[in-house]
Structures are given as structure tokens and as C-alpha cells.
Design a protein around this motif. Structure first.
Motif, mmCIF file in Angstrom:
data_model
loop_
_atom_site.group_PDB
_atom_site.id
_atom_site.type_symbol
_atom_site.label_atom_id
_atom_site.label_comp_id
_atom_site.label_asym_id
_atom_site.label_seq_id
_atom_site.Cartn_x
_atom_site.Cartn_y
_atom_site.Cartn_z
ATOM 1 N N TYR A 54 22.422 29.839 55.805
ATOM 2 C CA TYR A 54 23.766 29.397 55.419
ATOM 3 C C TYR A 54 23.664 28.320 54.339
ATOM 4 O O TYR A 54 24.346 28.385 53.316
ATOM 5 N N HIS A 57 22.816 29.491 50.782
ATOM 6 C CA HIS A 57 23.837 30.259 50.059
ATOM 7 C C HIS A 57 25.076 29.444 49.695
ATOM 8 O O HIS A 57 25.977 29.969 49.031
ATOM 9 N N GLN A 60 25.682 29.213 45.928
ATOM 10 C CA GLN A 60 26.149 30.481 45.376
ATOM 11 C C GLN A 60 27.613 30.714 45.718
ATOM 12 O O GLN A 60 28.394 31.203 44.887
ATOM 13 N N LYS A 61 27.982 30.353 46.933
ATOM 14 C CA LYS A 61 29.391 30.463 47.329
ATOM 15 C C LYS A 61 30.260 29.569 46.463
ATOM 16 O O LYS A 61 31.328 29.978 45.965
ATOM 17 N N ASN A 62 29.818 28.335 46.254
ATOM 18 C CA ASN A 62 30.602 27.404 45.443
ATOM 19 C C ASN A 62 30.642 27.821 43.984
ATOM 20 O O ASN A 62 31.661 27.647 43.303
ATOM 21 N N ASP A 133 26.297 36.571 54.307
ATOM 22 C CA ASP A 133 26.502 37.425 53.136
ATOM 23 C C ASP A 133 27.974 37.818 52.998
ATOM 24 O O ASP A 133 28.501 37.919 51.878
ATOM 25 N N TYR A 135 30.490 35.989 53.881
ATOM 26 C CA TYR A 135 31.203 34.809 53.386
ATOM 27 C C TYR A 135 31.032 34.662 51.876
ATOM 28 O O TYR A 135 31.999 34.418 51.146
ATOM 29 N N VAL A 136 29.818 34.843 51.395
ATOM 30 C CA VAL A 136 29.582 34.746 49.950
ATOM 31 C C VAL A 136 30.360 35.842 49.216
ATOM 32 O O VAL A 136 30.985 35.589 48.180
ATOM 33 N N CYS A 139 34.039 34.963 48.859
ATOM 34 C CA CYS A 139 34.342 34.002 47.805
ATOM 35 C C CYS A 139 34.158 34.592 46.417
ATOM 36 O O CYS A 139 34.795 34.138 45.455
ATOM 37 N N ARG A 140 33.307 35.592 46.285
ATOM 38 C CA ARG A 140 33.127 36.246 44.992
ATOM 39 C C ARG A 140 34.290 37.170 44.651
ATOM 40 O O ARG A 140 34.634 37.330 43.472
#
Length: 239
Positions: A54, A57, A60-62, A133, A135-136, A139-140
Motif C-alpha cells: 500500500y 503505491h 502513484q495514486k497521488n 491495485d 485503489y490505484v 484514482c487513475r
């Protein structure tokens, strides 16, 4: 749209967001045991090793939220989260040995994990990978406002992290003291971030559709965190 007669007042919208605290992962049975001192050393290590996935990543999420946001003033502020997590870069181009990721690796070593094994993620469970994954990807692929709203679990995090340090020091005296640096540095940072994010979401989600989507995004994030604990709890309950 602005002026939507169905829109919630700012106060009612905030209340709906804060009301999701009952879905936060602090009430998960594994988390309750973790703070009560009822977890074995291996269970503590499993939590730390899986939470690394977590942590890794989050930048990458931000970055995905930044990429989706058309507002320079928001991008400039949000990118600070990436810098905090990844740490500064030295003039020689190497990591400066600071930042949230490095602090988490120090925590891993403090609970008895091998840094190399944390980095190669051999301990990360499939269920944890799937949740993070997802969650990311959320956000993408969703509007930046929903990505920001999903981050509002930080409203519930500071007191939990502060309580974790107290509980772990009381119950798990085998953890090396330098392992608490991540939580001690993160608590004041996340308090400031949560206030900014809440104001951002309340200000920019003005239509009822946007407000409902923001609430759903935060609920989704709560489910992501609880799914991670479901996987860890299940795996450690097996012989």
C-alpha cells in the motif's frame, strides 16, 4: 452543476463524509487485536509487510490525482504528498534516505523483517495486491475530485496512528524504538493534509451528483483498507 437544488449544504455534506468513520479499518477484528496486544509477532510482521505494498503505491495514486486535475493550485499542493512519501533526491541522483517509504522500511526492520524480502514483496498476499491495485486504478480512471475524496480516510487516521504507537509500545516491547518514526512523523502531516483535503472536496463537489460520488469514493477507500485486513486476517488464521 453549481446551484443544484438537490445539493447538500456544506455542513450536511461534511457530516455524510465523516459518518463513514464507522466503515474505517480501525473497527476490523484484526485491527482491534493488533492494538490490544493480541497479535503474535508473525501477525505484526504480516501487517507491516503487506502494508508496504500500500505504501509503495501511494505516490502513484497521488500522481494519478495530479494528472487528472486541471487546477494548477491543487496540483502544486497535492504533489507535496509525493515528495513526502518518496523522500528528497540528493545531488548525486540517489534517494536521500528520508521520506515515508524509507521510514516504513525502518519499521519493517524494527519488527524483525528482512528489508530485501519486504522490497521484493514475497510476503504480499494476493488479496492485498488486488485491493491496492484497485485503489490505484480508481484514482487513475475517475475524476480527480473522487480521487481526492477517497483520500479522506486521512480524517480518521491521525488519532489511530497516535494510538498505535502507544499501544504497540505497551504490548510489543520487542519492536525496536526507531520503528515508530513513520507514525510519529506522519501524524502531524496527515492532520494538516486532512483539513486541506476536506475543504477541497467540500468546495469543489457542488452538485448533488458530485457529492454522492465523493461519498461513494470514500466508502470505496474504506472497503479497500478493510479488504486488506480481511486477507491478512484470513491468511494468519490458517495453520
Amino acid at each position: 452543476m453549481a446551484g443544484d437544488p438537490r445539493s447538500l449544504s456544506r455542513e450536511a455534506f461534511e457530516a455524510r463524509l465523516r459518518g463513514l468513520s464507522v466503515r474505517y479499518w480501525d473497527r476490523h477484528p484484526f485491527h482491534v487485536r493488533l492494538h490490544a496486544g493480541a497479535c503474535t509477532p508473525d501477525e505484526v510482521r504480516a501487517w507491516v509487510a503487506n502494508r508496504w505494498y500500500y505504501q509503495r503505491h501511494m505516490s502513484q495514486k497521488n500522481a494519478a490525482i495530479v494528472a487528472n486535475c486541471p487546477l494548477p493550485e491543487v496540483r502544486r499542493r497535492w504533489v507535496e504528498r509525493i515528495l513526502w512519501q518518496d523522500g528528497p533526491e540528493r545531488q548525486d541522483g540517489n534517494a536521500g534516505g528520508e521520506g515515508g517509504l524509507e521510514d516504513w522500511l525502518v519499521l519493517a526492520e524494527a519488527v524483525g523483517l528482512d528489508r530485501r524480502q519486504v522490497l521484493d514483496e514475497r510476503h504480499v498476499l494476493p488479496g492485498v495486491r488486488f485491493a491496492v491495485d484497485a485503489y490505484v486504478a480508481f484514482c487513475r480512471t475517475r475524476p480527480w475530485k473522487q480521487g481526492a475524496a477517497a483520500a479522506l480516510t486521512e480524517l480518521f487516521a491521525p488519532d489511530l496512528m497516535a494510538g498505535r504507537v502507544v499501544a504497540w509500545r505497551r504490548h510489543y516491547d520487542w519492536i525496536k524504538p526507531d520503528g515508530y518514526a513513520y507514525f510519529e512523523r506522519r501524524v502531524p502531516t496527515v492532520r494538516a493534509e486532512s483539513g486541506y483535503t476536506l475543504d477541497l472536496v467540500l468546495t469543489h463537489c457542488v452538485s448533488r451528483e458530485e457529492q454522492d460520488a465523493a461519498v461513494a469514493a470514500l466508502a470505496f477507500k474504506c472497503d479497500v483498507l478493510r479488504a486488506m485486513l480481511d486477507a491478512i486476517d484470513y491468511a494468519n488464521a490458517r495453520p
